[in-house]
Design an enzyme around this catalytic site. Structure first.
Site, PDB file in Angstrom:
ATOM      1  N   CYS A   1      14.716  69.873  69.137  1.00 49.69           N
ATOM      2  CA  CYS A   1      13.898  70.975  69.659  1.00 49.69           C
ATOM      3  C   CYS A   1      13.271  71.823  68.547  1.00 49.69           C
ATOM      4  CB  CYS A   1      14.746  71.899  70.509  1.00 49.69           C
ATOM      5  SG  CYS A   1      15.655  71.076  71.793  1.00 49.69           S
TER       6      CYS A   1
ATOM      7  N   ARG B   1      10.185  66.096  64.363  1.00 49.00           N
ATOM      8  CA  ARG B   1      11.619  66.246  64.616  1.00 49.00           C
ATOM      9  C   ARG B   1      12.082  65.443  65.823  1.00 49.00           C
ATOM     10  NH1 ARG B   1      12.844  72.026  62.637  1.00 49.00           N
ATOM     11  NH2 ARG B   1      14.545  72.075  64.086  1.00 49.00           N
TER      12      ARG B   1
ATOM     13  N   TRP C   1      14.096  68.439  73.183  1.00 50.67           N
ATOM     14  CA  TRP C   1      14.816  67.159  73.140  1.00 50.67           C
ATOM     15  C   TRP C   1      15.965  67.342  74.119  1.00 50.67           C
ATOM     16  CZ3 TRP C   1      19.707  65.345  71.485  1.00 50.67           C
ATOM     17  CH2 TRP C   1      19.774  63.966  71.224  1.00 50.67           C
TER      18      TRP C   1
ATOM     19  N   ASN D   1      16.668  76.453  71.479  1.00 46.66           N
ATOM     20  CA  ASN D   1      17.237  75.255  70.837  1.00 46.66           C
ATOM     21  C   ASN D   1      18.746  75.426  70.847  1.00 46.66           C
ATOM     22  OD1 ASN D   1      14.622  74.742  70.139  1.00 46.66           O
ATOM     23  ND2 ASN D   1      14.901  75.046  67.939  1.00 46.66           N
ATOM     24  N   GLY D   2      19.477  74.331  71.067  1.00 45.49           N
ATOM     25  CA  GLY D   2      20.937  74.420  71.009  1.00 45.49           C
ATOM     26  C   GLY D   2      21.579  74.150  72.357  1.00 45.49           C
TER      27      GLY D   2
ATOM     28  N   GLU E   1      24.311  50.731  56.221  1.00 44.91           N
ATOM     29  CA  GLU E   1      22.994  51.366  56.331  1.00 44.91           C
ATOM     30  C   GLU E   1      21.957  50.360  56.871  1.00 44.91           C
ATOM     31  OE1 GLU E   1      21.729  54.098  56.497  1.00 44.91           O
ATOM     32  OE2 GLU E   1      19.673  54.053  55.755  1.00 44.91           O
TER      33      GLU E   1
ATOM     34  N   LYS F   1      19.830  50.918  60.286  1.00 46.74           N
ATOM     35  CA  LYS F   1      18.365  50.895  60.319  1.00 46.74           C
ATOM     36  C   LYS F   1      17.891  49.931  61.392  1.00 46.74           C
ATOM     37  CE  LYS F   1      17.700  53.778  58.640  1.00 46.74           C
ATOM     38  NZ  LYS F   1      18.223  54.822  57.810  1.00 46.74           N
TER      39      LYS F   1
ATOM     40  N   GLU G   1      18.644  51.288  65.036  1.00 43.29           N
ATOM     41  CA  GLU G   1      17.961  52.486  65.520  1.00 43.29           C
ATOM     42  C   GLU G   1      16.467  52.296  65.746  1.00 43.29           C
ATOM     43  OE1 GLU G   1      17.945  56.042  63.034  1.00 43.29           O
ATOM     44  OE2 GLU G   1      18.079  54.803  61.250  1.00 43.29           O
TER      45      GLU G   1
ATOM     46  N   HIS H   1      39.264  38.595  59.968  1.00 47.15           N
ATOM     47  CA  HIS H   1      40.236  39.382  60.740  1.00 47.15           C
ATOM     48  C   HIS H   1      39.700  39.740  62.120  1.00 47.15           C
ATOM     49  CE1 HIS H   1      42.863  39.621  57.291  1.00 47.15           C
ATOM     50  NE2 HIS H   1      41.818  39.989  56.550  1.00 47.15           N
TER      51      HIS H   1
ATOM     52  N   LYS I   1      14.664  63.684  64.658  1.00 43.98           N
ATOM     53  CA  LYS I   1      14.733  63.699  63.198  1.00 43.98           C
ATOM     54  C   LYS I   1      15.768  64.688  62.702  1.00 43.98           C
ATOM     55  CE  LYS I   1      13.547  62.643  59.059  1.00 43.98           C
ATOM     56  NZ  LYS I   1      14.139  61.382  58.589  1.00 43.98           N
TER      57      LYS I   1
HETATM   58  C1  F6R Z   1      19.308  57.561  60.366  1.00 42.75           C
HETATM   59  C2  F6R Z   1      19.204  58.984  60.160  1.00 42.75           C
HETATM   60  C3  F6R Z   1      20.346  59.833  60.589  1.00 42.75           C
HETATM   61  C4  F6R Z   1      20.519  61.029  59.643  1.00 42.75           C
HETATM   62  C5  F6R Z   1      21.590  61.980  60.188  1.00 42.75           C
HETATM   63  C6  F6R Z   1      21.862  63.125  59.241  1.00 42.75           C
HETATM   64  O1  F6R Z   1      18.202  56.887  59.880  1.00 42.75           O
HETATM   65  O2  F6R Z   1      18.226  59.473  59.685  1.00 42.75           O
HETATM   66  O3  F6R Z   1      21.528  59.108  60.715  1.00 42.75           O
HETATM   67  O4  F6R Z   1      20.883  60.543  58.388  1.00 42.75           O
HETATM   68  O5  F6R Z   1      21.172  62.487  61.418  1.00 42.75           O
HETATM   69  O6  F6R Z   1      20.706  63.873  59.013  1.00 42.75           O
HETATM   70  P1  F6R Z   1      20.583  64.790  57.724  1.00 42.75           P
HETATM   71  O7  F6R Z   1      20.574  63.910  56.544  1.00 42.75           O
HETATM   72  O8  F6R Z   1      19.286  65.536  57.914  1.00 42.75           O
HETATM   73  O9  F6R Z   1      21.767  65.714  57.738  1.00 42.75           O
END
Ligand code: F6R
Length: 605
Positions: A2, A27, A74, A99-100, A478, A482, A485, A501, A600
């Site tokens: 948000c 975001r 959001w 927001n929240g 990672e 990627k 997501e 295992h 984001k």
């Molecule tokens: C995945 C991604 C998220 C962020 C996580 C933490 O691609 O971007 O997993 O890494 O939400 O966000 P920050 O780094 O902003 O605390």
């Protein structure tokens, strides 16, 4: 997640509010809206499409006003439908954006129903709207201050009331909110970026602050209800909208920006010095005996990688925890441990809460590795190291991750030097290797055409396994994150030694197994793990260092990494995994920069 924008001015501010929402679009959101005081009444427009659609609506309906609030939502409580989109009204007299998450909204809703308030949305926000309305006796600032005393949970809000045509009131607890100061006009936003073009003077509100914006004045009361002064900071760095250039998506652009981002993050200095982490770092680093790293998602994986560096280069015990887990468990605090929070945004609610929790347990030495200089985390910690990735728009983090790795490597080398574990020659070698990274990355990026060929195969799969060992196990994690997501393919990562295992049972011809194979001490072990997969008919896709002698064969597909990079190799090996996820997602036609259900900046718990 948000976003909030608010303004009090003497001109029509609808375009400022809409532009602010545009700047917050990155975001992630699923509905948006704007409300202004027009002809003495609050009037609003809301959309479950994009901000562009909202803009069309306000033009068509000629929505205009000098005082207003706007929001990108959001969804948390209630589906992303128009009734739940903000601004939310109370009895057509008061409008609010929020927001929240309000944790005690059910109790408050019952209490307010008892007072005759009707609930139209499923949001927790409507509870705040009616609560403030019920407490309003001609002073919105006072009503908001009183209402916040009843709210449990996290919030940033902006509110207006029809009886105060030149006032917007804001409050924050657990979610960010900044005040932008203009000439005869004032603004509110969840991120200074939203107000670029309108002002470059900001006040960053603190936890529990409530503020009142009028044309000429901004008043702030702190969490104890006392008038408070907040520093005014000049933030000129927020330029115009970021351009996509020749790229198809921001994620692709950001992957290709990594050589530049890394080069900007590597310290200029020819030595590793505590001062890189801020004033007082030398003393703090002397006093610590261990590290506690707290982060979420991709940032957590950079912490996991750093653990290997910190323990091997600096010989300092390092514990890495998912922030949302740490904050709720009974841990054994060690005040001599340096708490390191890692975050792209610096506003992630779980990481902020974990940091506060650590501070409440007596941790005084804290360090933020962060991409946003003005963020809450940088302001809350004793020390900081800024990554210079630049704005990251794609929801999937790429350049923020690799620049975090650079920062954490510099931390490991600095602590290693202070603790007498690296020689002057070793220091010079590390500096040289860091400086060569951008060129090495460019050679990895040149592998894109080969990766595109693989991604076509991957786009037809529904599952994938990622394997890595040692330093590269977090890189496998990672890579899997990627892929899942942005392409929505289910992917899991394992340390390759764990295969037998359990997960080996999943391996069939239909299961691609991606393997990160640097030429390090674990290579021979990894080769055995590769054979275990081949023997079961699994399809292996291996990113192997040139000198590993792993060759293309039946069921074994190999892309050669240009050079072996020793301890810094994770920074190179993650890049083809980013490209594989990106091109697989493109082949599947997903919304790469804004994957479904994700945001984001995760500013709620
Ligand atoms: C995945 C991604 C998220 C962020 C996580 C933490 O691609 O971007 O997993 O890494 O939400 O966000 P920050 O780094 O902003 O605390």
């Amino acid at each position: 997640m948000c976003g909030i924008v608010g303004a009090v001015a003497q001109r029509n501010i609808v375009s400022v509010l809409i532009e602010g929402l545009r700047r917050l679009e990155y975001r992630g959101y699923d509905s948006c809206g704007v409300a202004v005081l027009a002809g003495g009444e609050p009037k609003r427009a809301r959309s479950v499409a994009r901000v562009a659609d909202l803009d069309e609506q306000v033009c068509e309906t000629r929505l205009e006003g000098v005082t207003g609030i706007a929001h990108t939502r959001w969804a948390t409580h209630g589906a992303p439908v128009t009734d739940n989109a903000h601004p939310i009204f109370s009895r057509n007299e008061l409008a609010i954006v929020h927001n929240g998450i309000i944790e005690n909204y059910e109790t408050l809703r019952e209490m307010l129903r008892g007072k005759g308030y009707e609930f139209i949305s499923q949001t927790d926000t409507e509870v705040i709207a009616h609560l403030i309305h019920s407490l309003y006796h001609g002073d919105l600032f006072a009503a908001v201050r009183e209402a916040t005393g009843h709210l449990h949970g996290a919030y940033a809000i902006a509110v207006l009331h029809k009886s105060q045509p030149h006032t917007v009131v804001g409050a924050r607890q657990g979610s960010p909110l900044v005040v932008g100061l203009g000439e005869g006009e004032n603004f509110l936003a969840s991120d200074a970026l939203a107000l670029a073009g309108s002002t470059d003077r900001f006040m960053f509100l603190e936890e529990g602050d409530v503020c009142e914006l009028t044309l000429e004045k901004v008043r702030v009361f702190d969490r104890d209800g006392k008038p408070a002064e907040r520093d005014v900071r000049q933030v000129a760095a927020y330029g115009g909208a970021v351009e996509l250039g020749p790229y198809r998506h921001f994620m692709q652009k950001e992957i290709f920006e990594q050589p530049r981002a890394i080069s900007d993050t590597i310290p200029q200095s020819d030595v590793f010095d505590a001062s890189l982490f801020g004033e007082g770092a030398a003393k703090a680093f002397e006093e610590i005996d261990s590290l506690l790293v707290l982060a979420c998602g991709t940032s957590y994986y950079s912490g996991l990688t750093a653990k290997y560096w910190l323990e091997s280069i600096a010989k300092i015990p390092t514990q890495v925890e998912i922030a949302s887990e740490y904050r709720y468990r009974d841990s054994v605090p060690n005040p001599k441990s340096l708490v390191v929070v890692i975050s792209q945004s610096g506003e992630t609610a779980d990481t902020i809460a974990a940091l506060k929790h650590a501070q409440s347990l007596g941790h005084t030495h804290t360090l933020a590795v962060c991409n946003v200089a003005t963020s809450a985390m940088v302001r809350m910690t004793e020390l900081s190291f800024l990554t210079h990735a630049g704005r990251e728009i794609g929801v999937a983090s790429t350049k923020a991750f690799t620049t975090q790795l650079v920062a954490l490597f510099v931390l490991a080398a600095t602590l290693g030097k202070l603790r007498g574990h690296i020689s002057a020659k070793q220091e010079a070698d590390y500096i040289r290797q860091l400086r060569h990274l951008p060129a090495a990355l460019n050679s990895v990026l040149a592998l894109e055409p080969q990766i595109i060929a693989w991604s076509e195969e991957f786009s037809r799969k529904e599952n994938a396994l990622f394997l890595g060992r040692g330093l590269h196990y977090p890189i496998a994690l990672e890579g899997a994150l990627k892929l899942k997501e942005i392409s929505y393919i289910h992917a899991e990562a394992y340390p390759a030694g764990e295969l037998k295992h359990g997960p080996l049972a999943l391996v069939t011809e239909a299961m691609p197994v991606v393997t990160v194979a640097p030429n390090d001490a674990l290579l021979e072990k990894l080769k055995s793990n590769i054979q275990e997969v081949r023997a079961r008919g699994g399809q292996l896709y291996v990113f192997a260092d040139a000198d590993t002698k792993i060759l293309n064969d039946e069921g074994l597909h190999v892309i050669r990494m240009p050079e072996h990079y020793g301890l810094l190799s994770p920074i190179l090996h993650v890049v083809p995994l980013q490209l594989l996820a990106y091109h697989t997602a493109c082949s599947r036609g997903t919304d790469v920069d804004k994957p479904r259900n994700l945001a984001k900046s995760v500013t709620v718990e």
